[in-house]
Design a protein around this motif. Structure first.
Motif, PDB file in Angstrom:
ATOM      1  N   ARG A  72       2.739   4.257  -1.744  1.00  0.00           N
ATOM      2  CA  ARG A  72       3.450   5.410  -2.105  1.00  0.00           C
ATOM      3  C   ARG A  72       3.622   5.170  -3.257  1.00  0.00           C
ATOM      4  O   ARG A  72       3.673   5.702  -4.693  1.00  0.00           O
ATOM      5  CB  ARG A  72       4.574   6.484  -1.041  1.00  0.00           C
ATOM      6  CG  ARG A  72       3.968   7.605  -0.338  1.00  0.00           C
ATOM      7  CD  ARG A  72       4.992   8.210  -0.329  1.00  0.00           C
ATOM      8  NE  ARG A  72       6.632   7.830   0.335  1.00  0.00           N
ATOM      9  CZ  ARG A  72       6.246   7.629   2.023  1.00  0.00           C
ATOM     10  NH1 ARG A  72       5.674   7.026   2.385  1.00  0.00           N
ATOM     11  NH2 ARG A  72       8.080   6.183   1.894  1.00  0.00           N
ATOM     12  N   ASN A  73       4.556   3.865  -3.664  1.00  0.00           N
ATOM     13  CA  ASN A  73       4.722   3.122  -4.705  1.00  0.00           C
ATOM     14  C   ASN A  73       3.783   2.516  -5.677  1.00  0.00           C
ATOM     15  O   ASN A  73       3.788   1.076  -6.946  1.00  0.00           O
ATOM     16  CB  ASN A  73       5.925   2.408  -4.243  1.00  0.00           C
ATOM     17  CG  ASN A  73       7.163   3.279  -3.943  1.00  0.00           C
ATOM     18  OD1 ASN A  73       7.636   4.052  -4.876  1.00  0.00           O
ATOM     19  ND2 ASN A  73       7.258   3.598  -3.043  1.00  0.00           N
ATOM     20  N   GLY A  74       2.387   2.608  -5.110  1.00  0.00           N
ATOM     21  CA  GLY A  74       1.276   1.237  -5.751  1.00  0.00           C
ATOM     22  C   GLY A  74       1.028   0.119  -5.495  1.00  0.00           C
ATOM     23  O   GLY A  74       0.245   0.126  -5.919  1.00  0.00           O
ATOM     24  N   ASP A  90      11.262   0.930  -4.359  1.00  0.00           N
ATOM     25  CA  ASP A  90      11.254   1.979  -4.853  1.00  0.00           C
ATOM     26  C   ASP A  90      10.877   1.121  -6.426  1.00  0.00           C
ATOM     27  O   ASP A  90      10.287   2.513  -6.996  1.00  0.00           O
ATOM     28  CB  ASP A  90      11.588   3.065  -4.500  1.00  0.00           C
ATOM     29  CG  ASP A  90      12.546   3.359  -3.443  1.00  0.00           C
ATOM     30  OD1 ASP A  90      10.933   3.621  -2.963  1.00  0.00           O
ATOM     31  OD2 ASP A  90      13.048   3.878  -2.559  1.00  0.00           O
ATOM     32  N   TYR A 132      10.319  -1.261  -7.990  1.00  0.00           N
ATOM     33  CA  TYR A 132       8.624  -1.883  -8.170  1.00  0.00           C
ATOM     34  C   TYR A 132       7.904  -0.367  -8.872  1.00  0.00           C
ATOM     35  O   TYR A 132       7.498  -0.439  -9.473  1.00  0.00           O
ATOM     36  CB  TYR A 132       8.518  -2.622  -6.817  1.00  0.00           C
ATOM     37  CG  TYR A 132       8.151  -4.368  -7.544  1.00  0.00           C
ATOM     38  CD1 TYR A 132       7.341  -5.257  -8.173  1.00  0.00           C
ATOM     39  CD2 TYR A 132       9.671  -4.321  -7.272  1.00  0.00           C
ATOM     40  CE1 TYR A 132       7.297  -6.464  -8.286  1.00  0.00           C
ATOM     41  CE2 TYR A 132       9.806  -5.687  -7.642  1.00  0.00           C
ATOM     42  CZ  TYR A 132       9.094  -6.865  -8.308  1.00  0.00           C
ATOM     43  OH  TYR A 132       9.076  -8.362  -8.215  1.00  0.00           O
ATOM     44  N   GLY A 133       7.617   0.175  -7.103  1.00  0.00           N
ATOM     45  CA  GLY A 133       7.009   1.580  -8.113  1.00  0.00           C
ATOM     46  C   GLY A 133       7.266   2.421  -9.627  1.00  0.00           C
ATOM     47  O   GLY A 133       7.022   2.603  -9.507  1.00  0.00           O
ATOM     48  N   ILE A 185       5.333  -1.774 -11.216  1.00  0.00           N
ATOM     49  CA  ILE A 185       3.876  -2.096 -11.528  1.00  0.00           C
ATOM     50  C   ILE A 185       3.389  -1.040 -12.213  1.00  0.00           C
ATOM     51  O   ILE A 185       2.283  -1.013 -12.527  1.00  0.00           O
ATOM     52  CB  ILE A 185       4.006  -1.412 -10.403  1.00  0.00           C
ATOM     53  CG1 ILE A 185       4.232  -2.217  -8.650  1.00  0.00           C
ATOM     54  CG2 ILE A 185       2.243  -0.826  -9.838  1.00  0.00           C
ATOM     55  CD1 ILE A 185       3.976  -1.628  -7.728  1.00  0.00           C
TER      56      ILE A 185
END
Length: 333
Positions: free
Chosen positions: A25-27, A321, A323-324, A328
């Motif tokens: 979900r966070n890429g 989270d 990082y997302g 990212i």
């Protein structure tokens, strides 16, 4: 730059699956796990559930080895997952550290590893290969695809990676050492008649997002001990000042007094108190998001295609989270 998440398959498996779903979900594009059958739960069983509960995430071991399972079993396992979920696996492989040593065996030779890379890939992609003198093929494989990425540090292993592997896994995030090792892999690929840029470069290391640097260091110091196992092997083979391995990698293990695998890859590992703060800072990504972004951009400029986050510490969800939300997206420019 792609991003991967690396976990240990500690029970319950449901938590590993939940964190991998969160990562997607966070890429994050890849979900990796350790592979050591005594220390953790069997990863290939868990991969099936990760794949079933995600849409595009690719999974694989970081790393398996050619000694724990017979090669046709390894190939068949990957090929089965790919048939079920659409070629969403990557085979990370190395000589074997914890998986072999905990079971009382020595790590595999590079010659055996090099042979296994080709056999596992051929079988998983539906081609015939020789295993223990027997010609084998998995007749049910259709349109199989299995990239094989090799973990390496020393000169002979780096050369083998460039000669045979589809990707290179470097388990540390020091830009100086990354540049040296990526060059060695790409030079070997060119000498073998391969396109050097065809080898995917993956750097894997702990990442801890936050302003409390002292706490982050303590949560990630275990990594210097894990890398130290491989460095100790290199020093034993080549000598401390051979010139074959940069002293920037070998110097810090002088205080190493053995290693207890019961704490392998875990925060607070008592076998890693010899690792100085300087090594933690160099090998890992620590600090606020801006510090991570700066170091990741430097790694990307050196040709790194993927950064895989070792997420074994007390801030797993918040790291994913962060990082997302901030890191990212910044590497997509």
């Amino acid at each position: 730059m792609d991003f991967g998440l690396v976990l240990q398959t500690d029970p319950p498996a449901s938590r590993v699956i939940s964190l991998m779903k969160r990562a997607e979900r966070n890429g994050f594009t890849h979900g990796w796990t350790f592979d050591s059958a005594v220390l953790w739960q069997e990863p290939f069983v868990v991969y099936s559930q990760i794949l079933a509960n995600t849409t595009t995430l690719k999974v694989g071991p970081m790393v398996t080895n050619p000694g724990t399972r017979t090669w046709e079993v390894t190939a068949s396992t990957f090929a089965t997952l790919n048939d079920m979920f659409g070629n969403r696996t990557v085979c990370g492989i190395g000589r074997g550290d914890s998986a072999m040593r905990v079971a009382g065996r020595k790590p595999n030779t590079l010659a055996r590893l090099g042979e296994a890379i080709e056999v596992i890939r051929d079988l998983a992609e539906g081609r015939e290969a020789e295993v223990d003198g027997q010609r084998l093929r998995l007749p049910w494989v259709r349109d199989g695809r299995l990239p094989v990425w090799m973990a390496a540090y020393g000169p002979r292993a780096l050369a083998l990676t460039g000669q045979k592997a589809d990707g290179f896994i470097l388990q540390l995030a020091d830009p100086f050492l990354t540049e040296w090792m990526v060059k060695a892999v790409r030079d070997a690929a060119a000498e073998a008649g391969r396109d050097p840029d065809s080898v995917t470069i993956c750097v894997a290391a702990p990442a801890y997002v936050g302003d409390n640097l002292a706490h982050a260091r303590e949560q990630c110091r275990w990594f210097g001990g894990m890398v130290g196992n491989h460095v100790a092997d290199l020093v034993a083979r080549y000598g401390e000042h051979s010139g074959m391995v940069p002293e920037a990698l070998t110097a810090y293990i002088k205080g190493r007094q053995g290693y207890d695998y019961s704490h392998h890859g875990r925060a607070g590992n008592p076998s890693t108190d010899f690792v100085p703060d300087e090594i933690v800072d160099r090998f890992c990504l620590l600090g606020p998001p801006e510090a991570h972004i700066e170091k990741l951009r430097a790694l990307r400029d050196l040709g790194v295609d993927q950064f895989a986050v070792y997420d074994m510490h007390d801030a797993q969800e918040t790291t994913i989270d962060a990082y997302g939300a901030e890191i990212i997206p910044a590497l997509g420019d």
